[in-house]
Each structure stands twice: as structure tokens, then as C-alpha cells.
Design a protein around this motif. Structure first.
Motif, PDB file in Angstrom:
ATOM      1  N   LEU A   1      72.052 -26.727  56.445  1.00 31.49           N
ATOM      2  CA  LEU A   1      72.515 -25.505  56.213  1.00 31.49           C
ATOM      3  C   LEU A   1      72.989 -24.822  57.650  1.00 31.49           C
ATOM      4  O   LEU A   1      74.060 -23.742  57.256  1.00 31.49           O
ATOM      5  CB  LEU A   1      71.178 -24.684  56.108  1.00 31.49           C
ATOM      6  N   ARG A   2      72.766 -25.038  58.869  1.00 30.97           N
ATOM      7  CA  ARG A   2      73.264 -24.487  59.812  1.00 30.97           C
ATOM      8  C   ARG A   2      74.377 -24.799  60.047  1.00 30.97           C
ATOM      9  O   ARG A   2      75.494 -23.965  60.376  1.00 30.97           O
ATOM     10  CB  ARG A   2      72.296 -24.825  61.088  1.00 30.97           C
TER      11      ARG A   2
ATOM     12  N   LEU B   1      77.776 -22.393  59.987  1.00 33.23           N
ATOM     13  CA  LEU B   1      78.854 -22.226  61.111  1.00 33.23           C
ATOM     14  C   LEU B   1      80.302 -22.537  60.666  1.00 33.23           C
ATOM     15  O   LEU B   1      81.274 -21.958  61.071  1.00 33.23           O
ATOM     16  CB  LEU B   1      78.550 -23.385  62.119  1.00 33.23           C
ATOM     17  N   GLU B   2      80.343 -23.366  59.622  1.00 37.68           N
ATOM     18  CA  GLU B   2      81.670 -23.693  59.153  1.00 37.68           C
ATOM     19  C   GLU B   2      82.081 -22.207  58.169  1.00 37.68           C
ATOM     20  O   GLU B   2      83.214 -21.772  58.399  1.00 37.68           O
ATOM     21  CB  GLU B   2      81.508 -24.774  57.983  1.00 37.68           C
TER      22      GLU B   2
ATOM     23  N   LEU C   1      85.048 -17.458  57.775  1.00 38.03           N
ATOM     24  CA  LEU C   1      84.933 -15.697  57.794  1.00 38.03           C
ATOM     25  C   LEU C   1      85.963 -15.081  58.888  1.00 38.03           C
ATOM     26  O   LEU C   1      86.698 -14.176  58.532  1.00 38.03           O
ATOM     27  CB  LEU C   1      83.405 -15.258  58.097  1.00 38.03           C
ATOM     28  N   ARG C   2      85.912 -15.643  60.057  1.00 36.71           N
ATOM     29  CA  ARG C   2      86.846 -15.321  61.193  1.00 36.71           C
ATOM     30  C   ARG C   2      88.262 -15.161  60.634  1.00 36.71           C
ATOM     31  O   ARG C   2      88.954 -14.265  60.808  1.00 36.71           O
ATOM     32  CB  ARG C   2      86.816 -16.090  62.234  1.00 36.71           C
ATOM     33  N   ARG C   3      88.501 -16.455  59.876  1.00 40.06           N
ATOM     34  CA  ARG C   3      90.013 -16.289  59.320  1.00 40.06           C
ATOM     35  C   ARG C   3      90.232 -15.521  58.363  1.00 40.06           C
ATOM     36  O   ARG C   3      91.414 -14.779  58.091  1.00 40.06           O
ATOM     37  CB  ARG C   3      90.137 -17.821  58.885  1.00 40.06           C
ATOM     38  N   ALA C   4      89.145 -15.247  57.456  1.00 39.33           N
ATOM     39  CA  ALA C   4      89.343 -14.096  56.220  1.00 39.33           C
ATOM     40  C   ALA C   4      89.697 -12.754  56.988  1.00 39.33           C
ATOM     41  O   ALA C   4      90.506 -12.220  56.346  1.00 39.33           O
ATOM     42  CB  ALA C   4      88.354 -14.440  55.374  1.00 39.33           C
TER      43      ALA C   4
ATOM     44  N   GLU D   1      76.684 -10.444  61.850  1.00 36.79           N
ATOM     45  CA  GLU D   1      76.140  -9.848  63.005  1.00 36.79           C
ATOM     46  C   GLU D   1      75.351 -10.686  64.177  1.00 36.79           C
ATOM     47  O   GLU D   1      75.373  -9.920  65.405  1.00 36.79           O
ATOM     48  CB  GLU D   1      74.918  -8.940  62.107  1.00 36.79           C
ATOM     49  N   ARG D   2      75.168 -11.772  63.961  1.00 41.30           N
ATOM     50  CA  ARG D   2      74.743 -12.645  65.093  1.00 41.30           C
ATOM     51  C   ARG D   2      75.910 -13.233  65.864  1.00 41.30           C
ATOM     52  O   ARG D   2      75.738 -13.482  67.017  1.00 41.30           O
ATOM     53  CB  ARG D   2      73.961 -13.881  64.518  1.00 41.30           C
ATOM     54  N   SER D   3      77.280 -12.750  65.391  1.00 37.41           N
ATOM     55  CA  SER D   3      78.654 -13.457  66.052  1.00 37.41           C
ATOM     56  C   SER D   3      79.295 -12.414  66.580  1.00 37.41           C
ATOM     57  O   SER D   3      80.383 -12.660  66.894  1.00 37.41           O
ATOM     58  CB  SER D   3      79.095 -14.375  65.245  1.00 37.41           C
ATOM     59  N   HIS D   4      78.881 -11.147  66.418  1.00 37.43           N
ATOM     60  CA  HIS D   4      79.824  -9.891  66.730  1.00 37.43           C
ATOM     61  C   HIS D   4      80.987 -10.109  66.037  1.00 37.43           C
ATOM     62  O   HIS D   4      81.997  -9.349  66.506  1.00 37.43           O
ATOM     63  CB  HIS D   4      80.068 -10.039  68.302  1.00 37.43           C
TER      64      HIS D   4
END
Length: 547
Positions: A287-288, A292-293, A298-301, A349-352
Motif C-alpha cells: 500500500l505504501r 508513493l506511485e 498526482l504531481r504530474r496531474a 498534505e504530507r508531501s507539501h
């Protein structure tokens, strides 16, 4: 010097034979070339250098003396005439040969000592003398090759949770002294066949061959008691707050590096629990990895405008008329399909990345305010956007928001920002001035999920807010639950006492709507009135509603 231990006596004898052979070869070449008077005599330096490099100064001396003998009494000065060398001549040459052998051997010894220090620094931690990670993994790698089929091996990693706190309070020297003491206790506490190592400043590793999971968990608990009682060199008690991860091979991993990662993963997965010892769980680890994937996607989105913001209309209780909408983020992944916000918002939220989502939401709010002609609606009609703790504790956020609405600052009066009590707790002293600055810009502030936070009454008194949103947990069964009715009724009354607007979330049926309206709730939203919808559908919905 060259390591002769791994080869034993045969290798040592081989080098001796090589040196002797070279010395004899040199004698033969010099003899055939005409004697020691010619430059060929210096060929003897070759076996002297080899002997000195292999055996150190003793080897240099032995080869030097042998060379001096071969090129002295046993070698004529001139082979053709049979002229012998003088004693002074060949004895001085012997001094040169022997001295050169000592010099080369001494240099080799010094070089070898330096190499040993380098090897020690690369393989062993300077404070604890435990294996560094690479050497630790190398030393246990053979256990994964020659292990019996039914044998289980355990990897334990201990992590110092209060590492930063100890460094700040006591300094690095005191911390390292405590770790050194802990590692000494660890060495005496583990079984004799164990292999110990250190990773970074806050991790200690233990490899236990032939140890199953239950035994490993028991041993780990016993070791924790020993390690947490370490003291530094000055006698000051340093409490090492430790937790441990346990992984078993081959159940959890089949290679040494993978097994160490599994033990570290067990610690990471157990961070939110109260337990001290955590066993690796493959499902949690998978799951972790998936999260992460998902975070990378999400960053690309965000970069490619892959997120959309749907609007869920709100209604006034007094006449069921439209009074704005809340923007809710939606992610329709090209391969995974629709991904619920509660699956990716916590990751953001955890990754800014939450701030980037807020920026997209504010841009969408600006577009909604313009396309829905919110400015032509009654004064209480607004578009709402959810903020995170990162947003409300950013002193530059009001300026950033003002820049996004630069083309039409009047739209700010039709913007409502929702913030949870939990987000405000992050840094109360910073959040309140930020909210006050936002209100001065004409923006209204709503306390989202009211009643589920830390101290609602205190927040009502101190937060510069205009609206409270009653959490759906209290609204869902309000018609049937007398307890929920009591909570909601008092929340509505408090809102009125403080001059705030009350908004109920999660209204799913007509009975709930009537109960809220009968108890003087100001506004509501939920599936009974309208589901979240994209901007184009929202325009059509409004046209239908007005007609």
C-alpha cells in the motif's frame, strides 16, 4: 603488504619461489652480459622490490642480502678476464640493495597501514565499531545462499525516534556517547552468531541467523529494555526513545538488502501505532508503494491540469434558494479511473502538494464566480474553497491569493475559505493573523467540520470566522438520534449567539432538510439538494432551477 593469510602457506611459498627465481635469473643475465661491472647488475632491484612489497622490510632485507651475495662474491667483475670484485665494492653494493629493500618495505608497510585505516573507515562506524550498511549486508550475504530450506533468519532494525530532540538538547558528542554505550549493550545482549551494524546516526541493525518471527519479536523486546537504559560518557542519563522493525527471511525478503529495507518498512508502517516492536506486513508495504506511485502521478496531474473541481450547490433553509457552492476536487485518473479525495488529499498534505491543489482550487473559484454570475446573486451567495493547515499557516498566503484574483479583486467578496479546527491547531499563533488578513480583503471564513475538532467553544470565541459548517457525522441521523439533535441544535444556537451563519453538510433526504429548517439552520448542502457537478453542468442546473 599483500594479504598472504587468505592463501596460507602455499601462496607464501609461491612468492618466495618467484623471488628466488628472479634473483637467479638476474644472476644469469648479468653473468652472460659480462659481469657486475656492467649496468645489468641493477636488474636485481626487481626481485628486491617484489620481495619488499610482498613481505615488507624483512623481505626487502632478505632479498637485498641475497642479491648482494649473488652479485658480489658469486659474480666476477669481468667474466672474460675472471677479475674478482673487491670486498669494499660488493659489500657497499649489498648495503645499497639491503637499504633499498628496507626503504621499499617500510613504504609498503606505511601504505598498508593507511589502506587498513581506509578500509576500517569504509566498513566500520567510527563510534560504535559496528559494520556500516554496505559491509553489514556483505557479511550476511552468504547466509542467503547456503541456508537450509526450512531455516528462518531475522533482521531487526532499531530506530531512535527522539534523535533530533537529543541532538538539540545534549549535542552530538553526548548523543554519540549514548549510542556507543547502547551498541556495547547490544553486542552483549544478542546471540553469539548475530551480525551487528549501524545505518546513519539513528539506526542499529541486528541479523539473527536461524531465528523465526516469534523468537525475533521476543528477543527484540528484551533488547529494547537494555538499549533504552544507556547513559553517555559523562553519566548524564539520555533516554533513547526506540522502536524496532522485524523482518524474516525468506518470508518477507530473499536478499540481504531487501530484508533490511523490510525491517525499516516495518518501523515506517508502525509509526502511527503505540507499539514499540513492529513486524513487517507485506500488504501495508504494498500500500505504501502504491501511495508513493499515486503521489508521483498526482504531481504530474497537477502539472498537466489533470484535476477538476466540481461544485456542490448550497441552499438557504428559508426558501430552498441557491446561495453558492462548495468546490470539491475530483481526479479522474486515465488508467485507475475516479480516485476519491480521501485517498490522495492526505498524501498531498504530507508531501507539501496541498498548496498546489489550493492554487488550482482558487483559480477554479475565480472562474466559477465569473461564469455563474455570483456577483448578481444575493450578498450571502459565495463559492467556497477548502484550505489546508499549510495554507492558513503561510503568512504569504493572503498576498498569493490576492495575486490570483488580480484581474477582478471584487470577486474576493464572493469567496469563502473553509478551514478545519485540526488545521488551525498546526500553528494557532500564525493562523489567526492570516485569517484576519483574509477577512480584511472581504473574504468570509468558515470553520469546516465543526464539532469534530479539539475545542470548538474556544475556537468560536477566538477564530475570526463568519460561518460554521456542521459536520455530516451529526447531520446523517439527526432525525432519528436524540443525541445528534441535541448537538446540532446547540451548535445552531451558538452560531446565532456569536453572529455566525450555520451550514449543515450531508443532507441526504427531505426529512433531514425539514428538521434543520425547523430548528433555524441557515443553509445546507447535500445530495438531496444537488450532487457535486462540473462547471458546464452547474450552469445547466442553475438554468433549470431558475425556470
Amino acid at each position: 603488504m599483500i594479504d598472504l593469510q587468505s592463501g596460507g602457506l602455499p601462496r607464501r611459498a609461491l612468492f618466495i619461489l618467484i623471488v628466488i627465481s628472479l634473483l637467479l635469473l638476474c644472476w644469469w643475465v648479468v653473468f652472460l652480459s659480462g659481469g657486475s661491472a656492467l649496468p645489468h647488475v641493477h636488474l636485481v632491484y626487481v626481485p628486491i622490490i617484489i620481495s619488499a612489497f610482498v613481505f615488507g622490510p624483512p623481505g626487502g632485507v632478505a632479498a637485498g642480502v641475497a642479491g648482494a651475495t649473488l652479485m658480489g662474491p658469486l659474480m666476477p667483475l669481468d667474466v672474460a678476464t675472471g677479475q674478482e670484485q673487491s670486498f669494499v665494492n660488493w659489500s657497499l653494493r649489498g648495503v645499497y640493495f639491503t637499504g633499498f629493500g628496507i626503504l621499499v618495505g617500510g613504504f609498503r608497510w606505511a601504505l598498508n597501514a593507511r589502506n587498513e585505516k581506509i578500509v576500517e573507515a569504509l566498513n566500520y562506524d567510527s563510534e560504535t565499531k559496528l559494520y556500516r550498511t554496505s559491509a553489514f549486508l556483505h557479511n550476511i550475504s552468504d547466509c542467503f545462499v547456503n541456508r537450509p530450506e526450512n531455516q528462518r533468519d531475522a533482521m531487526i532494525q532499531f530506530a531512535v525516534k527522539n534523535y533530533d530532540e537529543l541532538i538539540v538538547a545534549f549535542g552530538l558528542e553526548a548523543y554519540e556517547a549514548a549510542i556507543q554505550s547502547a551498541s556495547a549493550r547490544l553486542s552483549s545482549a544478542v546471540p553469539e552468531a548475530s551480525v551487528l551494524g549501524r545505518s546513519g546516526r539513528d539506526r542499529l541493525n541486528v541479523f539473527l541467523p536461524d531465528c523465526d518471527r516469534s523468537d525475533a519479536m521476543q528477543i527484540t523486546a528484551q533488547i529494547l529494555e537494555i538499549l533504552e537504559n544507556s547513559e553517555d560518557a559523562t553519566g548524564v542519563a539520555l533516554v533513547l526513545s526506540l522502536e524496532a522493525g522485524v523482518a524474516i527471511s525468506p518470508d518477507d525478503a530473499s536478499e540481504s538488502e531487501e530484508l533490511l529495507r523490510a525491517a525499516a518498512a516495518a518501523i515506517a508502517d508502525g509509526a502511527l501505532t503505540s507499539a514499540q516492536v513492529h513486524s513487517f506486513d507485506r500488504r501495508t508495504n504494498d500500500l505504501r508503494k502504491e501511495n508513493l506511485e499515486l503521489l508521483a502521478e498526482l504531481r504530474r496531474a497537477l502539472m498537466n491540469e489533470g484535476l477538476a473541481f466540481y461544485a456542490q450547490p448550497k441552499a438557504r433553509c428559508r426558501d430552498l434558494s441557491f446561495c453558492g457552492a462548495e468546490l470539491l476536487v475530483r481526479w479522474n485518473h486515465p488508467e485507475r479511473g475516479f480516485i476519491p479525495p480521501d485517498q490522495f488529499i492526505p498524501l498531498a498534505e504530507r508531501s507539501h502538494l496541498r498548496g498546489a491543489i489550493t492554487t488550482h482550487a482558487l483559480r477554479s473559484a475565480f472562474a466559477y464566480i465569473g461564469s455563474l454570475n455570483i456577483e448578481d446573486q444575493p450578498a450571502d451567495s459565495r463559492i467556497s474553497v477548502n484550505l489546508s493547515g499549510e495554507d492558513v499557516t503561510d503568512e504569504r498566503f493572503p498576498e498569493r491569493l490576492s495575486g490570483l484574483f488580480r484581474s477582478n479583486p471584487n470577486f474576493l467578496r464572493r469567496l469563502e475559505l473553509e478551514v478545519t479546527e485540526t488545521a488551525l491547531v498546526r500553528d494557532w499563533a500564525v493562523a489567526v493573523p492570516v485569517l484576519e488578513a483574509l477577512r480584511e480583503m472581504g473574504i468570509t471564513i468558515a470553520i469546516d467540520d465543526f464539532g469534530t475538532g479539539y475545542s470548538s467553544l474556544a475556537y468560536l470565541r477566538d477564530i475570526p470566522a463568519d460561518t460554521i459548517k456542521l459536520d455530516r457525522a451529526f447531520i446523517k441521523d439527526v432525525v432519528l438520534s436524540s443525541q445528534n439533535q441535541c448537538i446540532v441544535r446547540h451548535a445552531i444556537d451558538m452560531a446565532k449567539e456569536f453572529g455566525l451563519t450555520s451550514v449543515a453538510e450531508g443532507v441526504e433526504d427531505e426529512a433531514t432538510m425539514h428538521w434543520l429548517c425547523d430548528n433555524d439552520c441557515d443553509m445546507f448542502q447535500g445530495y438531496w439538494f444537488a450532487r457535486p457537478m462540473p462547471q458546464a453542468d452547474m450552469l445547466s442546473w442553475l438554468d433549470t432551477k431558475s425556470s
